[in-house]
Design an enzyme around this catalytic site. Structure first.
Site, PDB file in Angstrom:
ATOM      1  N   LYS A  90      -4.324  82.737  41.382  1.00 38.81           N
ATOM      2  CA  LYS A  90      -4.410  84.111  40.928  1.00 38.81           C
ATOM      3  C   LYS A  90      -5.606  84.278  39.982  1.00 38.81           C
ATOM      4  O   LYS A  90      -6.083  83.264  39.482  1.00 38.81           O
ATOM      5  CB  LYS A  90      -3.107  84.526  40.253  1.00 38.81           C
ATOM      6  N   LYS A 146       8.555  76.998  40.031  1.00 38.14           N
ATOM      7  CA  LYS A 146       9.332  76.364  38.959  1.00 38.14           C
ATOM      8  C   LYS A 146      10.737  76.092  39.491  1.00 38.14           C
ATOM      9  O   LYS A 146      11.303  76.910  40.224  1.00 38.14           O
ATOM     10  CB  LYS A 146       9.384  77.276  37.725  1.00 38.14           C
ATOM     11  N   GLU A 159       5.563  83.756  25.065  1.00 37.26           N
ATOM     12  CA  GLU A 159       4.682  82.602  24.868  1.00 37.26           C
ATOM     13  C   GLU A 159       4.372  82.466  23.383  1.00 37.26           C
ATOM     14  O   GLU A 159       4.152  83.463  22.699  1.00 37.26           O
ATOM     15  CB  GLU A 159       3.378  82.789  25.636  1.00 37.26           C
ATOM     16  N   HIS A 204       3.829  86.715  38.041  1.00 34.68           N
ATOM     17  CA  HIS A 204       4.968  85.894  37.621  1.00 34.68           C
ATOM     18  C   HIS A 204       6.270  86.696  37.439  1.00 34.68           C
ATOM     19  O   HIS A 204       7.314  86.340  37.978  1.00 34.68           O
ATOM     20  CB  HIS A 204       4.652  85.175  36.313  1.00 34.68           C
ATOM     21  N   LYS A 250       8.373  79.914  22.828  1.00 32.14           N
ATOM     22  CA  LYS A 250       8.112  79.865  24.262  1.00 32.14           C
ATOM     23  C   LYS A 250       9.461  79.937  24.956  1.00 32.14           C
ATOM     24  O   LYS A 250      10.321  79.080  24.743  1.00 32.14           O
ATOM     25  CB  LYS A 250       7.417  78.542  24.609  1.00 32.14           C
TER      26      LYS A 250
HETATM   27  C1  BG6 Z   1      -0.843  81.530  33.589  1.00 32.89           C
HETATM   28  C2  BG6 Z   1      -1.496  82.517  32.661  1.00 32.89           C
HETATM   29  O1  BG6 Z   1      -0.734  82.068  34.875  1.00 32.89           O
HETATM   30  O2  BG6 Z   1       0.465  81.231  33.111  1.00 32.89           O
HETATM   31  C3  BG6 Z   1      -1.523  82.003  31.232  1.00 32.89           C
HETATM   32  O3  BG6 Z   1      -2.826  82.780  33.092  1.00 32.89           O
HETATM   33  C4  BG6 Z   1      -0.135  81.585  30.791  1.00 32.89           C
HETATM   34  O4  BG6 Z   1      -2.040  82.980  30.343  1.00 32.89           O
HETATM   35  C5  BG6 Z   1       0.491  80.652  31.824  1.00 32.89           C
HETATM   36  O5  BG6 Z   1      -0.233  80.948  29.530  1.00 32.89           O
HETATM   37  C6  BG6 Z   1       1.937  80.367  31.471  1.00 32.89           C
HETATM   38  O6  BG6 Z   1       2.431  79.402  32.357  1.00 32.89           O
HETATM   39  P1  BG6 Z   1       3.631  78.460  31.943  1.00 32.89           P
HETATM   40  O7  BG6 Z   1       3.927  77.674  33.171  1.00 32.89           O
HETATM   41  O8  BG6 Z   1       3.166  77.638  30.783  1.00 32.89           O
HETATM   42  O9  BG6 Z   1       4.742  79.374  31.535  1.00 32.89           O
END
Ligand code: BG6
Length: 432
Positions: free
Chosen positions: A129, A163, A197, A221, A311
């Site tokens: 993406k 996931k 996050e 997502h 997170k």
């Molecule tokens: C990515 C984004 O697709 O997903 C990032 O570009 C983000 O900004 C990341 O931090 C988060 O992924 P995960 O797997 O750590 O939740």
């Protein structure tokens, strides 16, 4: 399962994604799945020392003979014929082309590969993406790719779909009558998909300034997690139907109403990106609705933000209160602490007849190793399984839902709401 010998061509092999995710994933799937004959060809503008690259990414260069580097100018169409000769793809082999480069570069590479005839059905393209930046650009990108490649050859990666707990939403819903009976708007009052996050934009100033939280996290997502939560799971369900089932959900979502969306930015972001007037959102909350009778009239909220207090990604399904019984919340904990949780009301121990709220929880045993999302996508692309990848129609449907927000925000020159780094989601906007 018998799979063809795989040649994996990686554009952007020295990049951050490749060294952090891709190379370790290749290393592990070769060790666990036994793809001993897999060849990896890295494409790069400059000479690359493979041993040093692997040692940096994996801490070992022991698998270096599997790798080779093809140096070329990616912007020069004529060099693609040379690349084709170098790959020398046999009829009994498959070529996976991993485009770990920015979208504009990927589109051009696809054009040049197509023109050079690297288009046979045993060629698969793996895209990262963003798939466009809005509805129009996504449609253009799809049309351009379709000149040379069939939809069956496209593997668009949304690593959230891969996931383990995202896949488990489908397994838990399909495998347990308990959930199936209650999966509609009569029993469910609202659904929230939340990705918090703790990290900020981590120096990705240029990328983030042009992207923002809506495009970065919500468009792919969170819309995908919502689709997995709402989609129909018929009897004798086949996982290969997943993209079509998710697409049905997305097609039923009404275009987002800007009055039901909030955006905010963390303090310090403007200094970080060097743009004192930036209105790029690092936090977003959107309330959607569906016109599918099964889901009509209930709020579907998507929330995400950077630099928050923790997170955590979860899907929260809130059940309606009925008669004297309390409402319950079912939580799919996507990460961290992968598992499922149900808030239950139980009798408080003692002489009184009082209720108290308790949690019924499922977590994986500590020793369980959940495969990384990038291992899952590579294995599935090698095996030609499509359930973890986003189809062209899903991409378009998702942009169509969010386009009203993009358009409204582009015109809106009011100051954006600010929040302090480390703030909790519910202090920025109400979340239950
Ligand atoms: C990515 C984004 O697709 O997903 C990032 O570009 C983000 O900004 C990341 O931090 C988060 O992924 P995960 O797997 O750590 O939740």
């Amino acid at each position: 399962m018998v799979v063809m010998k795989t040649k994996l061509l990686i554009f952007g092999i020295t990049g951050d994604l490749s060294t952090r995710k891709l190379l370790p994933a290749i290393h592990r799937i070769v060790a666990t799945e036994g793809y001993d004959d897999m060849e990896v060809i890295g494409v790069s503008r400059r000479e690359v020392d493979v041993k040093a690259l692997l040692a940096g990414a994996l801490g070992t260069d022991e698998d270096a003979e599997r790798f080779s580097i093809f140096s070329m100018d990616l912007a020069n169409q004529e060099e693609y014929a040379r690349l084709r000769e170098y790959i020398a793809l046999g009829d009994d082999e498959q070529l996976l082309v991993y485009l770990s480069v920015p979208p504009q570069a990927a589109t051009q590479i696809v054009d040049f590969m197509g023109a050079a005839g690297l288009t046979s059905p045993n060629v698969k393209l793996l895209f990262e993406k963003p798939f466009g930046v809005d509805l129009t650009s996504a449609e253009e990108m799809i049309a351009r790719t379709a000149r040379y490649y069939d939809e069956s050859q496209l593997y668009r990666i949304d690593h959230y779909l891969a996931k383990e707990m995202a896949q488990n939403i489908v397994a838990l819903r399909g495998g347990n009558a308990l959930f199936s009976h209650l999966w509609n708007n009569t029993a469910i009052e609202k659904i929230e998909v939340i990705a918090r996050e703790k990290i900020d934009i981590e120096g990705r100033a240029q990328f983030y300034e042009q992207t923002g939280a809506l495009r970065d996290i919500v468009q792919g997502h969170l819309m995908q997690l919502l689709a997995l939560t709402l989609m129909d799971i018929p009897p004798q369900f086949d996982w290969d139907e997943l993209p079509a089932r998710r697409q049905e959900v997305l097609a039923h979502l009404r275009p987002a109403d800007p009055a039901k969306a909030r955006r905010a930015q963390y303090e310090g972001y403007r200094e970080e990106v060097g743009n004192p007037k930036s209105r790029t959102e690092t936090f977003v909350s959107v309330e959607l609705t569906s016109d599918d009778p099964r889901w009509a009239n209930i709020p579907l909220r998507l929330i995400t933000g950077k630099a928050l207090d923790k997170k955590s990604t979860e899907v929260r399904v809130h059940f309606r209160k009925i008669h004297e019984a309390q409402s319950n919340c079912l939580v799919f904990r996507i990460q961290p602490d992968e598992g499922v949780e149900i808030e239950l009301f139980t009798k408080k121990p003692g002489y009184e007849r009082e209720f108290e709220k308790r949690q019924l929880m499922f977590s994986y045993p500590e020793q369980t190793v959940l495969p990384d999302a990038y291992e899952q996508v590579l294995v599935d692309a090698i095996r030609s399984r499509k359930s973890l990848f986003t189809s062209s129609s899903e991409v378009v449907a998702s942009w169509r839902v969010l386009q009203p927000l993009l358009s409204a925000w582009e015109m809106d020159d009011r100051t954006i709401q600010m929040y302090t780094k480390g703030e909790a989601t519910h202090t920025i906007c109400s979340v239950e």
